[in-house]
Design a protein around this motif. Sequence first.
Motif, PDB file in Angstrom:
ATOM      1  N   GLU A 340       0.866  -1.176   0.030  1.00 41.58           N
ATOM      2  CA  GLU A 340      -0.031   0.018  -0.161  1.00 41.58           C
ATOM      3  C   GLU A 340       0.783   1.347  -0.060  1.00 41.58           C
ATOM      4  N   GLN A 341       1.690   1.228   0.921  1.00 41.87           N
ATOM      5  CA  GLN A 341       2.707   2.421   1.075  1.00 41.87           C
ATOM      6  C   GLN A 341       3.461   2.549  -0.293  1.00 41.87           C
ATOM      7  N   LEU A 342       3.954   1.414  -0.866  1.00 35.55           N
ATOM      8  CA  LEU A 342       4.682   1.502  -1.999  1.00 35.55           C
ATOM      9  C   LEU A 342       4.208   2.089  -3.158  1.00 35.55           C
ATOM     10  N   VAL A 343       2.756   1.583  -3.169  1.00 39.53           N
ATOM     11  CA  VAL A 343       2.048   2.264  -4.585  1.00 39.53           C
ATOM     12  C   VAL A 343       2.126   3.805  -4.281  1.00 39.53           C
ATOM     13  N   ASN A 344       1.485   4.219  -3.097  1.00 41.26           N
ATOM     14  CA  ASN A 344       1.281   5.619  -2.813  1.00 41.26           C
ATOM     15  C   ASN A 344       2.594   6.392  -2.923  1.00 41.26           C
ATOM     16  N   ALA A 345       3.707   6.003  -2.341  1.00 44.22           N
ATOM     17  CA  ALA A 345       4.983   6.743  -2.854  1.00 44.22           C
ATOM     18  C   ALA A 345       5.248   6.658  -3.991  1.00 44.22           C
ATOM     19  N   MET A 346       5.227   5.738  -4.903  1.00 42.08           N
ATOM     20  CA  MET A 346       5.286   5.763  -6.383  1.00 42.08           C
ATOM     21  C   MET A 346       4.478   6.761  -6.884  1.00 42.08           C
ATOM     22  N   LYS A 347       3.432   6.840  -6.646  1.00 45.91           N
ATOM     23  CA  LYS A 347       2.116   7.813  -7.498  1.00 45.91           C
ATOM     24  C   LYS A 347       2.641   9.202  -7.233  1.00 45.91           C
ATOM     25  N   SER A 348       3.021   9.319  -5.781  1.00 49.20           N
ATOM     26  CA  SER A 348       3.328  10.704  -5.436  1.00 49.20           C
ATOM     27  C   SER A 348       4.582  11.126  -6.219  1.00 49.20           C
ATOM     28  N   PHE A 349       5.657  10.204  -6.276  1.00 53.37           N
ATOM     29  CA  PHE A 349       6.746  10.537  -6.921  1.00 53.37           C
ATOM     30  C   PHE A 349       6.536  10.731  -8.497  1.00 53.37           C
ATOM     31  N   PHE A 350       5.775  10.100  -9.145  1.00 56.09           N
ATOM     32  CA  PHE A 350       5.354  10.305 -10.632  1.00 56.09           C
ATOM     33  C   PHE A 350       4.833  11.852 -10.452  1.00 56.09           C
ATOM     34  N   PHE A 515       2.703   7.309  19.369  1.00 55.52           N
ATOM     35  CA  PHE A 515       2.050   6.399  18.504  1.00 55.52           C
ATOM     36  C   PHE A 515       1.536   7.368  17.250  1.00 55.52           C
ATOM     37  N   SER A 516       0.904   8.542  17.590  1.00 62.30           N
ATOM     38  CA  SER A 516       0.493   9.244  16.514  1.00 62.30           C
ATOM     39  C   SER A 516       1.693   9.805  15.314  1.00 62.30           C
ATOM     40  N   ARG A 517       2.900  10.331  16.101  1.00 60.14           N
ATOM     41  CA  ARG A 517       4.064  10.542  15.458  1.00 60.14           C
ATOM     42  C   ARG A 517       4.646   9.515  14.757  1.00 60.14           C
ATOM     43  N   LEU A 518       4.651   8.147  15.186  1.00 58.12           N
ATOM     44  CA  LEU A 518       5.219   7.102  14.586  1.00 58.12           C
ATOM     45  C   LEU A 518       4.355   6.789  13.487  1.00 58.12           C
ATOM     46  N   PHE A 519       3.187   6.940  13.637  1.00 56.77           N
ATOM     47  CA  PHE A 519       2.149   6.427  12.678  1.00 56.77           C
ATOM     48  C   PHE A 519       2.172   7.545  11.406  1.00 56.77           C
ATOM     49  N   LYS A 520       2.390   8.535  11.568  1.00 54.13           N
ATOM     50  CA  LYS A 520       2.623   9.757  10.503  1.00 54.13           C
ATOM     51  C   LYS A 520       3.815   9.569   9.794  1.00 54.13           C
ATOM     52  N   LYS A 521       4.814   9.231  10.775  1.00 54.92           N
ATOM     53  CA  LYS A 521       6.250   9.121  10.003  1.00 54.92           C
ATOM     54  C   LYS A 521       6.335   7.643   9.065  1.00 54.92           C
ATOM     55  N   LEU A 522       5.540   6.629   9.383  1.00 56.84           N
ATOM     56  CA  LEU A 522       5.805   5.512   8.674  1.00 56.84           C
ATOM     57  C   LEU A 522       4.599   5.411   7.575  1.00 56.84           C
ATOM     58  N   VAL A 523       3.458   6.064   7.743  1.00 61.17           N
ATOM     59  CA  VAL A 523       2.330   5.943   6.919  1.00 61.17           C
ATOM     60  C   VAL A 523       2.139   7.046   6.131  1.00 61.17           C
ATOM     61  N   GLY A 524       2.677   8.367   6.275  1.00 60.73           N
ATOM     62  CA  GLY A 524       2.691   9.589   5.832  1.00 60.73           C
ATOM     63  C   GLY A 524       1.385  10.388   5.990  1.00 60.73           C
ATOM     64  N   VAL A 525       0.561  10.107   6.797  1.00 62.35           N
ATOM     65  CA  VAL A 525      -0.453  10.940   7.274  1.00 62.35           C
ATOM     66  C   VAL A 525      -0.807  10.231   8.868  1.00 62.35           C
ATOM     67  N   SER A 526      -1.340  11.246   9.553  1.00 65.53           N
ATOM     68  CA  SER A 526      -1.730  11.055  11.174  1.00 65.53           C
ATOM     69  C   SER A 526      -2.866  10.159  11.077  1.00 65.53           C
ATOM     70  N   PRO A 527      -3.057   9.360  12.158  1.00 59.58           N
ATOM     71  CA  PRO A 527      -4.200   8.323  12.269  1.00 59.58           C
ATOM     72  C   PRO A 527      -5.488   9.049  12.117  1.00 59.58           C
ATOM     73  N   THR A 528      -5.757  10.007  12.650  1.00 62.58           N
ATOM     74  CA  THR A 528      -7.009  10.937  12.282  1.00 62.58           C
ATOM     75  C   THR A 528      -7.371  10.990  10.718  1.00 62.58           C
ATOM     76  N   GLU A 529      -6.245  11.358  10.134  1.00 64.10           N
ATOM     77  CA  GLU A 529      -6.466  11.435   8.697  1.00 64.10           C
ATOM     78  C   GLU A 529      -6.630  10.233   7.943  1.00 64.10           C
ATOM     79  N   TYR A 530      -5.996   9.103   8.432  1.00 64.18           N
ATOM     80  CA  TYR A 530      -6.025   7.921   7.544  1.00 64.18           C
ATOM     81  C   TYR A 530      -7.426   7.459   7.371  1.00 64.18           C
TER      82      TYR A 530
END
Length: 531
Positions: A340-350, A515-530
Amino acid sequence: MMYRLIIVDDEQIVLDGLKFLIHDTVEDIEVVATASSGREAIAACEQHYPDIVFMDIKMPGINGIEAIEAIKKRHIDTRFVIISAYEQFEYAKQAVELGVSDYILKPIRPDKVTEVLHKIIHEITVERKQRLREIENREKIEKIIPVLEHGFIYSLLLNTDYRDELTKYQDLFEVKNEKGYVMVIEFGEGKHSELQNKIGTGIKGQSFYPKVQSAIKYKCKCIVGPMIVNQMTVLVYENHMDSEYEQRIKAFELADAIYNAIKQLVDSNIYIGIGSCYALEKSKNSLEEAMFSLNRITDEHIVHINDISEKDSSSDDYTYIDIKEDQNRIIKLLELGDEEQLVNAMKSFFNKINKKFHGDMVDVRNTILELMVMVLSCSYRNDLQEEIVGYSSYLNELNRLESMVALQNWCLRKVSFISEQVQSKKGKHISKVVLHARNYIDAHLREDLNLIDISKEVSVSPQYFSKIFKDEIGLSFVEYVRKKRIDIAKEMLRTHKYSVKEICYQIGYNDPNYFSRLFKKLVGVSPTEYK
């Protein structure tokens, strides 16, 4: 070993008696001189450099305390013993406050003299041994420095985790700086754009390297890497500076001073590329910029990344370093197997490179080609064969693609496929120990997990377990636990049944903010935005 002693007293009988007593009772002491006044004592010390001085307090002219003050200015290691009568005891106490080792009251007792001398000899011996050990330790450290520095620079250049080497170096030398920047110094013949005899210069460089290294270290606090072909990489420690321009000027002036110093030592052209100042854990960014600056040198000898005038104005928002960071993140996600994160990162990169290059197919294709080289390098590391990956046909396939959509879809398919193959390869080579550990971790994710407890569970040492787990899973123990917990958190967030705080506690964390900081760091968005 003999210790030199000077006796100072205005009574000849005291001088003769002490000299005779010490000669007969203390083997390691040589009375090198006697004096009957403070002035004579000062002159005798200048001539004989004594280890110990017996000093009378009450003497004509310069008294004992004044003489001690004068002698200590030139002979800081000399030990003093005061000789005083009972009525002079207050003076004796004053002398002790000045750092005098001991005092002897008149009439002098022989046992007190020998006791004081043996005590001082012991103190001097211990101090000298300690000093010798410090010198020996310093010599050992001097031998370790190049190993640590070269290990750090190699890790930086090879894009591996260099934080351990950096931490060891900072701890060993108590380096407090939190920032730094990289200089890359290149040697060769001719203009930089037409640099010749790189290998020959590199071979010669091994002979002049020690002098160049010393010259650089004399100019600044830094880590100096080895000579690799014809280049040296230097990480310069920097204090906090509010102004980027001020820091840039300082870096350029240092590079200029280094250039002039090396020019006196080396019969070669010298070129220096300088990167921006970053937090030390982001030194890789500065290295990329320094290399980029070096490659943009034309007629000058020194270039700072922020002085490059030919920057495309379109690159202001998405820089060369940003591209490299995104490419590195894609490779990491590929190895993690987070689809999931790989596809999102690729699309953002493009999207970013499309915007940067205004849809120019040539620039976009070249940037994607650079990414694919990194992807294939990752496949090599994971032992994927040609018959599986088919990388020999990639260049032809890439060049045949004529639309932006086709180009990006092709890249996405290839990267996703290689990520699947990497995970499959890892899954087939998991040992019983790691499989047991992984199953135990998965079953106890909501508990407090640590490396030592898991090592006990599988009956291997923590060091060995840490190594084989990383080798076989592709993630460290901590990274694996984080990934599994965040995966569970994402599933729970999708149900909309739990608050962020409830999820935090259920997956094994005690601090919702962490937890919220770690989630945003690894996923790219905060838990409330996910979603």
